[in-house]
Design a protein around this motif. Structure first.
Motif, mmCIF file in Angstrom:
data_model
loop_
_atom_site.group_PDB
_atom_site.id
_atom_site.type_symbol
_atom_site.label_atom_id
_atom_site.label_comp_id
_atom_site.label_asym_id
_atom_site.label_seq_id
_atom_site.Cartn_x
_atom_site.Cartn_y
_atom_site.Cartn_z
ATOM 1 N N GLU A 131 16.851 -2.863 43.519
ATOM 2 C CA GLU A 131 16.264 -1.520 43.448
ATOM 3 C C GLU A 131 17.237 -0.545 42.795
ATOM 4 O O GLU A 131 16.847 0.287 41.981
ATOM 5 C CB GLU A 131 15.860 -1.024 44.838
ATOM 6 C CG GLU A 131 15.143 0.303 44.790
ATOM 7 C CD GLU A 131 14.609 0.789 46.126
ATOM 8 O OE1 GLU A 131 14.130 1.939 46.184
ATOM 9 O OE2 GLU A 131 14.665 0.019 47.117
ATOM 10 N N MET A 132 18.520 -0.660 43.135
ATOM 11 C CA MET A 132 19.523 0.218 42.541
ATOM 12 C C MET A 132 19.599 -0.003 41.038
ATOM 13 O O MET A 132 19.667 0.957 40.260
ATOM 14 C CB MET A 132 20.888 -0.015 43.191
ATOM 15 C CG MET A 132 21.970 0.913 42.672
ATOM 16 S SD MET A 132 21.635 2.657 43.013
ATOM 17 C CE MET A 132 22.631 2.895 44.454
ATOM 18 N N ARG A 133 19.561 -1.253 40.637
ATOM 19 C CA ARG A 133 19.585 -1.577 39.206
ATOM 20 C C ARG A 133 18.390 -0.938 38.496
ATOM 21 O O ARG A 133 18.514 -0.364 37.420
ATOM 22 C CB ARG A 133 19.581 -3.086 39.025
ATOM 23 C CG ARG A 133 19.621 -3.522 37.591
ATOM 24 C CD ARG A 133 19.539 -5.059 37.462
ATOM 25 N NE ARG A 133 20.099 -5.421 36.200
ATOM 26 C CZ ARG A 133 21.188 -6.135 36.027
ATOM 27 N NH1 ARG A 133 21.834 -6.620 37.062
ATOM 28 N NH2 ARG A 133 21.642 -6.386 34.824
ATOM 29 N N GLY A 134 17.211 -1.028 39.111
ATOM 30 C CA GLY A 134 16.012 -0.435 38.538
ATOM 31 C C GLY A 134 16.109 1.077 38.438
ATOM 32 O O GLY A 134 15.707 1.672 37.433
ATOM 33 N N LEU A 135 16.656 1.717 39.463
ATOM 34 C CA LEU A 135 16.838 3.168 39.421
ATOM 35 C C LEU A 135 17.786 3.581 38.300
ATOM 36 O O LEU A 135 17.517 4.535 37.572
ATOM 37 C CB LEU A 135 17.366 3.673 40.769
ATOM 38 C CG LEU A 135 16.378 3.669 41.922
ATOM 39 C CD1 LEU A 135 17.102 3.921 43.239
ATOM 40 C CD2 LEU A 135 15.290 4.711 41.698
ATOM 41 N N LYS A 136 18.889 2.857 38.166
ATOM 42 C CA LYS A 136 19.851 3.205 37.115
ATOM 43 C C LYS A 136 19.251 2.972 35.730
ATOM 44 O O LYS A 136 19.432 3.776 34.819
ATOM 45 C CB LYS A 136 21.148 2.406 37.279
ATOM 46 C CG LYS A 136 22.239 2.903 36.339
ATOM 47 C CD LYS A 136 23.593 2.364 36.683
ATOM 48 C CE LYS A 136 24.641 2.973 35.767
ATOM 49 N NZ LYS A 136 25.968 2.497 36.060
ATOM 50 N N ARG A 137 18.489 1.902 35.585
ATOM 51 C CA ARG A 137 17.833 1.623 34.306
ATOM 52 C C ARG A 137 16.804 2.709 33.985
ATOM 53 O O ARG A 137 16.778 3.255 32.889
ATOM 54 C CB ARG A 137 17.160 0.250 34.348
ATOM 55 C CG ARG A 137 16.473 -0.153 33.047
ATOM 56 C CD ARG A 137 15.695 -1.451 33.162
ATOM 57 N NE ARG A 137 14.699 -1.356 34.217
ATOM 58 C CZ ARG A 137 14.696 -2.094 35.334
ATOM 59 N NH1 ARG A 137 15.615 -3.012 35.553
ATOM 60 N NH2 ARG A 137 13.761 -1.933 36.240
ATOM 61 N N ASP A 138 15.969 3.041 34.966
ATOM 62 C CA ASP A 138 14.891 4.002 34.739
ATOM 63 C C ASP A 138 15.387 5.422 34.513
ATOM 64 O O ASP A 138 14.795 6.172 33.737
ATOM 65 C CB ASP A 138 13.918 3.992 35.916
ATOM 66 C CG ASP A 138 13.175 2.673 36.048
ATOM 67 O OD1 ASP A 138 13.227 1.836 35.119
ATOM 68 O OD2 ASP A 138 12.549 2.469 37.113
ATOM 69 N N HIS A 139 16.471 5.807 35.188
ATOM 70 C CA HIS A 139 16.929 7.199 35.121
ATOM 71 C C HIS A 139 18.113 7.430 34.191
ATOM 72 O O HIS A 139 18.293 8.544 33.699
ATOM 73 C CB HIS A 139 17.255 7.710 36.522
ATOM 74 C CG HIS A 139 16.047 7.813 37.388
ATOM 75 N ND1 HIS A 139 15.195 8.888 37.362
ATOM 76 C CD2 HIS A 139 15.516 6.940 38.290
ATOM 77 C CE1 HIS A 139 14.199 8.680 38.209
ATOM 78 N NE2 HIS A 139 14.374 7.505 38.786
ATOM 79 N N LEU A 140 18.927 6.400 33.971
ATOM 80 C CA LEU A 140 20.108 6.572 33.123
ATOM 81 C C LEU A 140 20.106 5.655 31.900
ATOM 82 O O LEU A 140 21.021 5.718 31.091
ATOM 83 C CB LEU A 140 21.389 6.334 33.941
ATOM 84 C CG LEU A 140 21.619 7.302 35.105
ATOM 85 C CD1 LEU A 140 22.859 6.912 35.876
ATOM 86 C CD2 LEU A 140 21.706 8.728 34.612
ATOM 87 N N GLY A 141 19.112 4.768 31.813
ATOM 88 C CA GLY A 141 19.024 3.881 30.655
ATOM 89 C C GLY A 141 20.064 2.784 30.633
ATOM 90 O O GLY A 141 20.336 2.212 29.583
ATOM 91 N N GLN A 142 20.667 2.485 31.782
ATOM 92 C CA GLN A 142 21.688 1.434 31.867
ATOM 93 C C GLN A 142 21.208 0.357 32.828
ATOM 94 O O GLN A 142 20.992 0.634 34.013
ATOM 95 C CB GLN A 142 23.022 2.015 32.335
ATOM 96 C CG GLN A 142 23.563 3.067 31.388
ATOM 97 C CD GLN A 142 24.772 3.777 31.955
ATOM 98 O OE1 GLN A 142 25.087 3.683 33.133
ATOM 99 N NE2 GLN A 142 25.461 4.515 31.108
#
Length: 125
Positions: A46-57
């Motif tokens: 979930e953390m990975r998804g949040l970082k991808r969705d909000h920071l593009g990483q």
């Protein structure tokens, strides 16, 4: 008083009392005595998804901050909404205190740099 709402979706036990106490201490040291704060504990995916969705990483991380009001001046009677700090216990492990302080400072408008690092060192338990 700062109201701290904690949600734990991480599957890992979290000492919620200690987390809330540290959050209130840090916010108090920054002059924030009233407001609402969300603390969310999530699993690595979930953390990975949040970082991808909000920071593009596309990578897991220890903590993310989603500020709302920060230190903005608010109309009388409007409660301060500090925002949410999201932590991943599987990434931070027992060393959750420094990442939490880091996220709280972001919620208050601090940006990465010397000023934030100095304040983190002062507030670290």
């Amino acid at each position: 008083m700062v109201t701290v709402e904690i949600a734990n979706r991480s599957g890992t036990e979290v000492d919620e009392e200690a987390v809330a106490a540290l959050a209130r201490r840090v916010l108090g040291a920054e002059g924030i005595e009233d407001g609402d704060l969300g603390l969310v504990f999530v699993e690595p995916d979930e953390m990975r998804g949040l970082k991808r969705d909000h920071l593009g990483q596309d990578e897991a991380t220890d903590v993310l901050a989603f500020p709302i009001d920060g230190r903005e001046e608010l109309p009388a009677g409007v409660p301060r909404q500090l925002g949410d700090a999201v932590l991943c216990p599987q990434v931070v492990g027992e060393a959750w205190r420094a990442p939490l302080v880091h996220a709280l400072l972001h919620l208050l408008g601090y940006e990465h740099g010397a000023e934030m690092e100095d304040r983190e060192a002062e507030l670290a338990p």
